[in-house]
Enzyme design. Structure first.
Site, PDB file in Angstrom:
ATOM      1  CD  GLU A   1      -5.780   4.912  -0.338  1.00 16.81           C
ATOM      2  OE1 GLU A   1      -6.262   4.318   0.421  1.00 16.81           O
ATOM      3  OE2 GLU A   1      -7.158   5.355  -1.361  1.00 16.81           O
TER       4      GLU A   1
ATOM      5  CE1 TYR B   1      -3.982   2.607   0.853  1.00 15.45           C
ATOM      6  CE2 TYR B   1      -1.527   3.208   2.020  1.00 15.45           C
ATOM      7  CZ  TYR B   1      -3.155   4.085   1.621  1.00 15.45           C
ATOM      8  OH  TYR B   1      -4.216   4.926   1.630  1.00 15.45           O
TER       9      TYR B   1
END
Length: 432
Positions: free
Chosen positions: A241, A153
């Site tokens: 993101e 991530y």
């Protein structure tokens, strides 16, 4: 900038142990999804990334079944991923009202893409981040699917507590990164970036190492991260993101999913990006206020809020709830208020059939309270307001504003302080 609380970026910051840039609601009573920031669809974010040297999958966008089928054939890929394009997370676990389960589908047969697209395009997809009825899917992304060796991530966020950007990474990729942050906070790793100096190679290399990349992959990751940061800064983004940020068996680092949010105060210098704004998922009542620079979000209560400043608006929503009422909206007039905006705000609130009372809560710092008062009286008379109106004014030129309201001969209930205003607004609804 100031924007409504509990926007997607703020929720993410909070989950990752960072301070949200915006004031959070003091209770869980009022939860908002902000439309202050521009949000692009995934395919638009990936196009921006690709144009700035960030590696993404090859893809096409389709808004008809035939276009999806043709795109699948043009890709000529071993495996194809079909992704519904809506502004909500959790698509993979979502359900269409066509009966299809999953807004992300994999297939090795291009012909199957057409069958799947037929059950996606034009149907509503419900996920944990959408209303119960879901959101209509108008476009799908047809992309080349890669095998993934490992998922991580990565995010770049603008955070007030760091006075600038912060890199956030985790070697444990999760569909719900918030759950990872809650269950394994030690796996959320952060790196502050000096916005004046920019990202250093040592920082990019350190984050690559934090994510578990070694050898040639470490340098490749650092390069991709630097390009993502440059994109973040170049586009006035508030959040970039990538989940998952992954490696393939062939040794490539690829951004498989992308979300970019932007500061809409930067619209004047990011015109090309803001021209991509997709308002198709907005309610019509949320598109109209933008014409007058009003920030509006509809809620399900019956007491309309008419406030200047996002933080004050959030507090107003909360205190209405704490006094037994339910806010009908979040309406932020902003700082440089003009009389026409006040009038249009009243027109907007009057058009909402749920509204049974209006609470005006103005702190006249930048705003001249007399302008608000003139707008209120004009709106009440011309629009023939029929619901109770509670007004609480403080600050610049407040005496003149009170005089305007008192001389208007309108049935306005004055309040002293926010608590008093909320109580009177709730009581006025109870009487009806």
């Amino acid at each position: 900038i100031a924007g409504p609380a509990l926007c997607q970026g703020a929720v993410l910051l909070r989950a990752l142990g960072l301070r949200p840039r915006f004031l959070a609601a003091g209770s869980q009573a009022v939860q908002l999804t902000s439309r202050r920031w521009l949000h692009l669809q995934e395919y638009q974010s990936k196009k921006l990334m690709s144009n700035n040297g960030v590696r993404v999958q090859r893809f096409f966008v389709a808004d008809t079944v035939n276009e999806a089928l043709e795109a699948a054939k043009r890709l000529n890929a071993k495996e194809i991923v079909l992704k519904a394009q809506i502004l909500a997370g959790g698509r993979g676990k979502g359900i269409f009202n066509s009966g299809l389960k999953g807004g992300v589908q994999l297939t090795k047969d291009p012909n199957v893409v057409g069958q799947l697209a037929k059950q996606m395009i034009g149907y509503n997809l419900a996920t944990k981040q959408t209303p119960k009825e879901g959101v209509k899917v108008n476009k799908v992304m047809v992309a080349e699917a890669f095998d993934i060796s490992r998922e991580t991530y990565l995010a770049i966020l603008m955070d007030k507590s760091y006075n600038g950007p912060v890199l956030v990474g985790s070697p444990q990729r999760g569909v719900d990164i918030e759950e990872v942050a809650a269950s394994n906070p030690e796996l959320i790793l952060k790196e502050q970036v000096d916005i004046f100096e920019g990202i250093k190679d040592s920082q990019a290399q350190q984050m690559a190492e934090n994510l578990g990349f070694v050898g040639p992959l470490k340098s490749q990751t650092a390069d991709q991260l630097t390009k993502l940061y440059n994109l973040f800064l170049k586009t006035d983004a508030t959040q970039v993101e990538v989940n998952p940020f992954s490696e393939t068996p062939e040794g490539q680092i690829v951004c498989f999913d992308a979300k970019i949010n932007f500061d809409d105060n930067a619209e004047f210098r990011q015109k090309d990006i803001f021209a991509m704004d997709d308002k198709s998922e907005n309610e019509p009542i949320e598109n109209e206020p933008a014409k007058y620079d009003l920030k509006y979000i509809g809620l399900d209560g019956n007491i309309a809020c008419f406030v200047n400043g996002a933080r004050l608006a959030m507090a107003t929503c909360d205190i209405i709830f704490l006094n037994g009422g339910k806010p009908a909206n979040f309406l932020d007039l902003g700082g440089g208020v003009k009389e026409v905006q006040v009038y249009q705000a009243f027109k907007l609130l009057r058009a909402d059939p749920k509204v049974e009372a209006i609470l005006v809560n103005i702190f006249g710092g930048i705003v001249n309270s007399a302008i608000i008062a003139n707008g209120i009286t004009k709106g009440c008379w011309e629009l023939e307001l029929k619901v109770p109106l509670v007004v609480q004014l403080e600050g610049t030129n407040v005496q003149e504003a009170q005089k305007i309201l008192n001389n208007s001969r309108l049935p306005i209930t004055s309040a002293i302080g926010l608590e008093d205003a909320a109580k009177k607004a709730v009581a006025s609804v109870a009487k009806n």
